[in-house]
Design a protein around this motif. Structure first.
Motif, PDB file in Angstrom:
ATOM      1  N   ARG A  84       0.818  -1.202   0.000  1.00  0.00           N
ATOM      2  CA  ARG A  84       0.000   0.000   0.000  1.00  0.00           C
ATOM      3  C   ARG A  84       0.863   1.268   0.000  1.00  0.00           C
ATOM      4  N   ARG A 101      -4.232  -1.302  -8.384  1.00  0.00           N
ATOM      5  CA  ARG A 101      -3.356  -2.342  -7.837  1.00  0.00           C
ATOM      6  C   ARG A 101      -3.154  -3.406  -8.899  1.00  0.00           C
ATOM      7  N   LYS A 106      -1.711  -9.298  -6.810  1.00  0.00           N
ATOM      8  CA  LYS A 106      -2.720  -9.594  -5.789  1.00  0.00           C
ATOM      9  C   LYS A 106      -3.130 -11.060  -5.877  1.00  0.00           C
ATOM     10  N   SER A 139     -16.861  -5.031 -10.667  1.00  0.00           N
ATOM     11  CA  SER A 139     -17.340  -5.024  -9.276  1.00  0.00           C
ATOM     12  C   SER A 139     -17.999  -6.346  -8.921  1.00  0.00           C
ATOM     13  N   GLU A 143     -16.942  -9.029  -5.972  1.00  0.00           N
ATOM     14  CA  GLU A 143     -17.904  -9.609  -5.020  1.00  0.00           C
ATOM     15  C   GLU A 143     -17.848 -11.136  -5.066  1.00  0.00           C
ATOM     16  N   LYS A 146     -14.892 -12.194  -3.117  1.00  0.00           N
ATOM     17  CA  LYS A 146     -15.179 -12.111  -1.676  1.00  0.00           C
ATOM     18  C   LYS A 146     -15.990 -13.313  -1.212  1.00  0.00           C
ATOM     19  N   ARG A 158      -8.896 -11.101   3.897  1.00  0.00           N
ATOM     20  CA  ARG A 158      -8.390  -9.793   4.341  1.00  0.00           C
ATOM     21  C   ARG A 158      -7.457  -9.183   3.295  1.00  0.00           C
ATOM     22  N   LEU A 161      -9.633  -7.669   0.664  1.00  0.00           N
ATOM     23  CA  LEU A 161     -10.279  -6.453   1.172  1.00  0.00           C
ATOM     24  C   LEU A 161      -9.290  -5.296   1.272  1.00  0.00           C
ATOM     25  N   GLU A 162      -8.039  -5.606   1.626  1.00  0.00           N
ATOM     26  CA  GLU A 162      -7.010  -4.575   1.759  1.00  0.00           C
ATOM     27  C   GLU A 162      -6.807  -3.826   0.446  1.00  0.00           C
ATOM     28  N   GLY A 164      -9.110  -3.360  -1.861  1.00  0.00           N
ATOM     29  CA  GLY A 164     -10.315  -2.544  -1.999  1.00  0.00           C
ATOM     30  C   GLY A 164     -10.587  -2.042  -3.408  1.00  0.00           C
ATOM     31  N   GLU A 165     -10.960  -0.784  -3.482  1.00  0.00           N
ATOM     32  CA  GLU A 165     -11.318  -0.138  -4.745  1.00  0.00           C
ATOM     33  C   GLU A 165     -10.143   0.000  -5.701  1.00  0.00           C
ATOM     34  N   ASP A 166      -8.930  -0.185  -5.176  1.00  0.00           N
ATOM     35  CA  ASP A 166      -7.739  -0.072  -6.031  1.00  0.00           C
ATOM     36  C   ASP A 166      -7.658  -1.182  -7.069  1.00  0.00           C
TER      37      ASP A 166
END
Length: 183
Positions: A84, A101, A106, A139, A143, A146, A158, A161-162, A164-166
């Protein structure tokens, strides 16, 4: 080094900066920033050697390219590795930037947290995220990721989630997926 850092880069119309770190050995990494101009040409903007990928290295590179008067005339997208701190530096020096990202990094990071039997499904979902075109579709894939990770591995969940929107910046900017497929 002086010649590299003293170049006049103000006449380029920059559209993106890609930043990453490459491990050279067990105790040495090189952080690098590559700029992409409006013609699609790549330019090494700066690099730094260190023993680990960290905030100090990321800030040094961000300051260097900011000081070189790299002004973005289009949406500025920072492709960041899993740390990050790279994204934070981009936000600090280029507050109007969008941060994307790296989906490949990832995916690798999450794969390392899962048992081998789950890798194919994770890979399928990440390939799907790189192939969809719209923000809404991307998106939905996040989901799905997730829903896949939450019940099976808290650490992997996690990690997702870390980011995120990136994970969705290129889709939010409506960048055609033919350009985003390896990001």
């Amino acid at each position: 080094m002086k010649e590299l850092r003293d170049r006049d880069l103000s006449n380029h119309s920059w559209v993106a900066v890609i930043r990453d770190c490459i491990r050279l050995s067990s105790d040495q990494v090189v952080g690098v920033a590559v700029g992409i101009d409006a013609t699609g040409a790549n330019h090494v903007l700066d690099f730094s050697l260190g023993c680990t990928e960290n905030l100090k290295m990321a800030k040094g590179i961000a300051c260097s390219i900011h000081d070189a008067r790299i002004f973005m005339r289009a949406s500025f997208v920072c492709y960041s590795r899993c740390l990050r701190c790279l994204a934070v530096c981009g936000e600090e020096h280029f507050p109007d930037s969008e941060v994307q990202r790296c989906l490949v990094h990832k995916e690798r990071n999450i794969t390392g947290k899962l048992s081998r039997r789950l890798w194919c499904e994770l890979n399928r979902l990440f390939r799907r995220s790189r192939s969809v075109q719209s923000f809404e579709s991307a998106s939905e894939v996040v989901e799905d990721l997730k829903r896949f990770l939450d019940p099976i591995n808290a650490e992997a969940y996690r990690s997702l989630l870390e980011a995120g929107e990136d994970l969705l910046a290129l889709h939010r900017l409506n960048v055609p997926n033919c350009y985003a497929v390896n990001c």
